[in-house]
Design a protein around this motif. Sequence first.
Motif, short mmCIF file in Angstrom:
data_model
loop_
_atom_site.label_atom_id
_atom_site.label_comp_id
_atom_site.label_asym_id
_atom_site.label_seq_id
_atom_site.Cartn_x
_atom_site.Cartn_y
_atom_site.Cartn_z
N SER A 1 -15.71 10.48 6.78
CA SER A 1 -16.46 11.72 6.67
C SER A 1 -15.53 12.92 6.46
O SER A 1 -14.53 13.06 7.16
CB SER A 1 -17.30 11.93 7.93
N ARG A 2 -15.83 13.72 5.46
CA ARG A 2 -15.10 14.95 5.15
C ARG A 2 -13.64 14.68 4.76
O ARG A 2 -12.77 15.55 4.95
CB ARG A 2 -15.19 15.96 6.28
N LYS A 3 -13.39 13.48 4.23
CA LYS A 3 -12.07 13.14 3.73
C LYS A 3 -12.19 12.67 2.29
O LYS A 3 -13.27 12.37 1.80
CB LYS A 3 -11.44 12.01 4.56
N GLY A 4 -11.05 12.60 1.59
CA GLY A 4 -11.05 12.04 0.25
C GLY A 4 -11.03 10.52 0.29
O GLY A 4 -10.63 9.94 1.30
N PRO A 5 -11.44 9.87 -0.79
CA PRO A 5 -11.38 8.40 -0.84
C PRO A 5 -9.94 7.91 -0.78
O PRO A 5 -9.04 8.54 -1.34
CB PRO A 5 -12.02 8.07 -2.19
N GLU A 6 -9.73 6.77 -0.11
CA GLU A 6 -8.41 6.13 -0.10
C GLU A 6 -8.57 4.70 -0.60
O GLU A 6 -9.52 4.00 -0.24
CB GLU A 6 -7.78 6.17 1.30
N LEU A 7 -7.61 4.28 -1.42
CA LEU A 7 -7.69 2.96 -2.03
C LEU A 7 -7.46 1.87 -1.00
O LEU A 7 -6.48 1.88 -0.27
CB LEU A 7 -6.65 2.84 -3.15
N LEU A 8 -8.39 0.91 -0.97
CA LEU A 8 -8.24 -0.27 -0.11
C LEU A 8 -7.63 -1.43 -0.88
O LEU A 8 -6.67 -2.03 -0.45
CB LEU A 8 -9.60 -0.71 0.43
N MET A 9 -8.26 -1.75 -2.01
CA MET A 9 -7.83 -2.91 -2.78
C MET A 9 -8.17 -2.71 -4.25
O MET A 9 -9.13 -2.00 -4.57
CB MET A 9 -8.56 -4.17 -2.30
N TYR A 10 -7.40 -3.35 -5.11
CA TYR A 10 -7.79 -3.40 -6.51
C TYR A 10 -7.60 -4.83 -7.02
O TYR A 10 -6.75 -5.57 -6.53
CB TYR A 10 -7.01 -2.41 -7.36
N THR A 11 -8.40 -5.18 -8.00
CA THR A 11 -8.35 -6.51 -8.61
C THR A 11 -8.43 -6.35 -10.12
O THR A 11 -9.19 -5.52 -10.61
CB THR A 11 -9.54 -7.38 -8.14
N TYR A 12 -7.63 -7.13 -10.80
CA TYR A 12 -7.68 -7.14 -12.26
C TYR A 12 -8.45 -8.37 -12.71
O TYR A 12 -8.16 -9.48 -12.28
CB TYR A 12 -6.28 -7.15 -12.86
N SER A 13 -9.46 -8.15 -13.53
CA SER A 13 -10.27 -9.20 -14.12
C SER A 13 -10.94 -10.04 -13.03
O SER A 13 -11.17 -9.58 -11.92
CB SER A 13 -9.42 -10.06 -15.06
N SER A 14 -11.29 -11.25 -13.29
CA SER A 14 -12.01 -12.08 -12.32
C SER A 14 -11.06 -12.71 -11.32
O SER A 14 -9.87 -12.88 -11.58
CB SER A 14 -12.77 -13.19 -13.06
N GLY A 15 -11.61 -13.04 -10.15
CA GLY A 15 -10.82 -13.72 -9.14
C GLY A 15 -10.96 -13.10 -7.78
O GLY A 15 -11.75 -12.20 -7.57
N ASN A 16 -10.17 -13.61 -6.85
CA ASN A 16 -10.18 -13.15 -5.47
C ASN A 16 -8.83 -12.54 -5.11
O ASN A 16 -7.79 -12.91 -5.68
CB ASN A 16 -10.42 -14.33 -4.51
N LYS A 17 -8.86 -11.62 -4.18
CA LYS A 17 -7.64 -11.04 -3.65
C LYS A 17 -7.84 -10.78 -2.17
O LYS A 17 -8.88 -10.24 -1.78
CB LYS A 17 -7.29 -9.74 -4.37
N GLU A 18 -6.86 -11.17 -1.37
CA GLU A 18 -6.99 -11.02 0.08
C GLU A 18 -5.88 -10.12 0.60
O GLU A 18 -4.73 -10.20 0.17
CB GLU A 18 -6.91 -12.40 0.75
N ASP A 19 -6.25 -9.25 1.56
CA ASP A 19 -5.27 -8.38 2.19
C ASP A 19 -5.69 -8.19 3.64
O ASP A 19 -6.58 -7.38 3.92
CB ASP A 19 -5.18 -7.04 1.47
N GLY A 20 -5.09 -8.97 4.51
CA GLY A 20 -5.45 -8.88 5.93
C GLY A 20 -6.89 -9.29 6.15
O GLY A 20 -7.31 -10.38 5.76
N ARG A 21 -7.67 -8.40 6.72
CA ARG A 21 -9.08 -8.69 7.00
C ARG A 21 -10.00 -8.47 5.80
O ARG A 21 -11.19 -8.71 5.88
CB ARG A 21 -9.55 -7.82 8.17
N PHE A 22 -9.44 -8.00 4.70
CA PHE A 22 -10.23 -7.63 3.54
C PHE A 22 -10.03 -8.65 2.40
O PHE A 22 -8.91 -9.06 2.12
CB PHE A 22 -9.84 -6.24 3.04
#
Lengths: 112, 118
Positions: A40-61
Amino acid sequence: QKEVEQDPGPLSVPEGAIVSLNCTYSNSAFQYFMWYRQYSRKGPELLMYTYSSGNKEDGRFTAQVDKSSKYISLFIRDSQPSDSATYLCAMSPVGGNEKLTFGTGTRLTIIP
Amino acid sequence: GAGVSQSPRYKVAKRGQDVALRCDPISGHVSLFWYQQALGQGPEFLTYFQNEAQLDKSGLPSDRFFAERPEGSVSTLKIQRTQQEDSAVYLCASSLGEWASGRTDTQYFGPGTRLTVL
């Protein structure tokens, strides 16, 4: 119809649950798929990005992209109260050096 | 290091007034973006600069909106004769601008300026 559709929620789940957030899109040119978190009242921060199809894991995400269905997902395992925020999916044809097209955002609350 | 900063954080304007919103990107970032985020919506693209060149202004909603980045660093978004529908959070983002490496880049967002037009 918007290029990117996202259920605005709100979504409330108990602490420790698995959260599933989703977006659909219509533009076949999208190649880069991102998830941003916005407190709330903050700018967006990047969590994850993915290129094309597939899965990507980073910790709990975990981010998943299914280009054939034009459907992307973000899974949060062992959800914590600090995960309470609005989650925005974003997409572009060529990545972060071009304009991003965002979904409306899903407001998530993790209940202790 | 410092992130993207924006000023003012909050701005109240009477309908018809002109406003200027400032963005200080991360030092050395080539690309700069402006987005508009209405209440309960995702950010929507307004305009994009590569250094001082404005390469895309397709998202500016009307000719009352004007953006500049004269020296390739600080940028100003100006809205003339503000209307109630201009009320929103205006977000600035910057990125390194790496094209040749073939890897994707990250847009870093500032906290936004919340504009309320009465």
